[in-house]
Design an enzyme around this catalytic site. Structure first.
Site, PDB file in Angstrom:
ATOM      1  N   GLU A 166       0.796  -1.231   0.000  1.00 17.81           N
ATOM      2  CA  GLU A 166       0.000   0.000   0.000  1.00 17.81           C
ATOM      3  C   GLU A 166       0.829   1.282   0.000  1.00 17.81           C
ATOM      4  OE1 GLU A 166      -3.013  -0.075   3.027  1.00 17.81           O
ATOM      5  OE2 GLU A 166      -4.076  -1.709   2.065  1.00 17.81           O
ATOM      6  N   GLU A 368      -5.434  -8.453   0.146  1.00 23.38           N
ATOM      7  CA  GLU A 368      -6.098  -8.196   1.437  1.00 23.38           C
ATOM      8  C   GLU A 368      -7.567  -7.936   1.179  1.00 23.38           C
ATOM      9  OE1 GLU A 368      -4.607  -5.166   4.111  1.00 23.38           O
ATOM     10  OE2 GLU A 368      -2.525  -5.679   3.646  1.00 23.38           O
TER      11      GLU A 368
END
Ligand code: BG6
Length: 466
Positions: A166, A368
């Site tokens: 991320e 995720e």
């Protein structure tokens, strides 16, 4: 029949990170990272004053956790190496840190689990932050050096590598939205950080390719990036200004990374608009050649919620910085109230179609996805297990979306659930629990299966969703 299934070779796994699980924050030669520093300086910023120190006790319980994952039918999982554990402040391998990761990878193989390894999960070593962190080229170089040493050290053991988790989040949380230490509100500095992380990613990929060519990394190893993708939507009847907001917000969060990892450059329209609004990236003459190395073998998509935007009421924010969008409140949004995030499984389908149509050939997996719920202990049933049917619904709906994207021709290879075993969620600490497995803080981090784990084990066995 309306039955949704997933391909036979579709993999199921768990996602976690070093700083959120390992604990042992200052033993084994580990140096301080920003989470430790923030915990030391302002423990009150953390939910219930639970700082970075203990993770979920993974370093003490990893064998048990690996066995739990395998018992639920998972075949893969992802964690991260902590830069602050693997290297000393002199930039050399810390032998105790290296020994821990060797042991973890060995134990994973023994448990029948393929361990995906990520190199950076928001965990900047503090001494590098003090030298300017991602705002400085020196730190970009230090990351490249770290990546090189990690590939050399574990290259024969690890098959699936990722440069970053991320990369959108640190610029946003630390530098733009003022949420995470050092809590800045500076759009321009956030873009500098984003740009430098992009260079670090590309240098990491280049180091991987070199190590593979030299035989230091296995020939069958792959390198990827994991990012949080937030499909960007606006109102049903958008004005051109609403669409402009979508272009810039989707551009900064999503296209920036998709273009970098598939084409080796940043989206020109986004960089141009930033420049026109006075946000200039710290570009140096050779940077194009560096970014060109950023093309990866595959992609991990973290998906929690979409972004809904509309034209901004003002083109400057309260700090006088450029503003490209306001939030659009979609009246039909279904929320996970604990986390304040919209639940919108279709976003995953839309992401899959975006990849199919705009980035052909890019293989991906859901790296995720998960649902964090507050005060989950209140759902404890008579036999002591937490009853969490909402988690089953959440995961099933998202997997259905994935199966529809695959049926439509999107090359999605697997699904990693975030927080399979409850873990430490940064400043939210243990507020929102994601796990299929409970970590009981009142009972020495004891693990206990939640009811949803039965469902998960069935799905990993059958690949049938409904
Ligand atoms: C992702 C991160 O942003 O979402 C994880 O990669 C994080 O580190 C997860 O824990 C869930 O978000 P949160 O803030 O509820 O922990």
């Amino acid at each position: 029949m309306g039955k949704h299934t997933l391909p036979e070779d579709f993999f199921f796994g768990a996602a976690m990170s070093g700083p959120q699980t390992e604990g042992a924050w200052r033993s084994g030669g580990k140096i301080e990272n920003l989470w430790d520093t923030w915990s030391n300086e302002d423990l009150g910023d953390f939910y219930n004053r639970v700082g970075s120190y203990a993770g979920n006790d993974f370093m003490a319980r990893y064998r048990e956790d690996l066995a739990l994952m395998a018992s639920l039918g998972l075949t893969t999982y992802r964690t991260s190496i902590q830069w602050s554990r693997l290297l000393t402040a002199e930039g050399e391998i810390n032998p105790e840190g290296a020994a821990w990761y060797h042991e973890l990878f060995r134990a994973s193989r023994e448990a029948g689990l393929e361990c995906f390894v990520n190199l950076y999960h928001f965990d900047m070593p503090t001494f590098l932050f003090r030298r300017g962190g991602w705002e400085r080229r020196e730190v970009v170089e230090a990351y490249a050096h770290y990546a090189e040493l990690a590939f050399r050290e574990f290259g024969q053991e690890v098959r699936y590598w990722f440069t970053f988790n991320e990369p959108t989040v640190e610029p946003e949380q630390r530098y733009q939205e003022g949420v995470w230490y050092p809590k800045l509100h500076d759009f321009g500095r956030a873009r500098t950080v984003q740009y430098h992380i992009s260079l670090a990613h590309a240098l990491g990929v280049a180091a991987f390719r070199r190590a593979q060519a030299a035989g230091e990394v296995r020939a069958d190893a792959k390198i990827g990036l994991i990012n949080a993708f937030t499909p960007t939507y606006t109102r049903e009847d958008p004005t051109p200004a609403d669409l402009e907001a979508v272009r810039m917000i989707g551009g900064i969060n999503n296209r920036w990374w998709l273009d970098l990892i598939t084409a080796g450059h940043l989206p020109e329209d986004v960089v141009d608009t930033l420049g026109a609004r006075g946000v200039n990236l710290p570009v140096r003459p050779d940077d194009d050649a560096i970014l060109a190395e950023g093309v990866v073998d595959w992609l991990g998509c973290n998906y929690y919620h979409p972004t809904r935007v509309q034209a901004p009421a003002s083109d400057r924010d309260e700090y006088g910085l450029p503003r490209f969008a306001d939030e659009y409140i979609w009246p039909e949004a279904r929320m996970n109230e604990s986390r304040g995030w919209e639940i919108y499984p279709q976003g995953l389908y839309d992401f899959g179609i975006d990849v199919r149509d705009n980035y052909p050939g890019l293989e991906w997996f859901v790296s995720e996805s998960g649902m964090g719920v507050m005060d989950e202990y209140k759902h404890r049933g008579e036999d002591g297990r937490i009853e969490d049917p909402y988690r089953v619904d959440f995961v099933r709906d998202h997997l259905v979306s994935v199966s529809e994207a695959i049926a439509a021709g999107s090359p999605c290879r697997g699904y990693h659930y975030w927080g399979l075993i409850d873990n430490w969620s940064w400043s939210n600490a243990f507020k929102n629990r994601y796990g299929f497995v409970e970590v009981d803080l009142m009972d020495g981090y004891r693990r206990r299966l939640k009811r949803s784990a039965d469902w998960l084990a069935e799905v990993t066995r059958t690949h049938v969703l409904d």
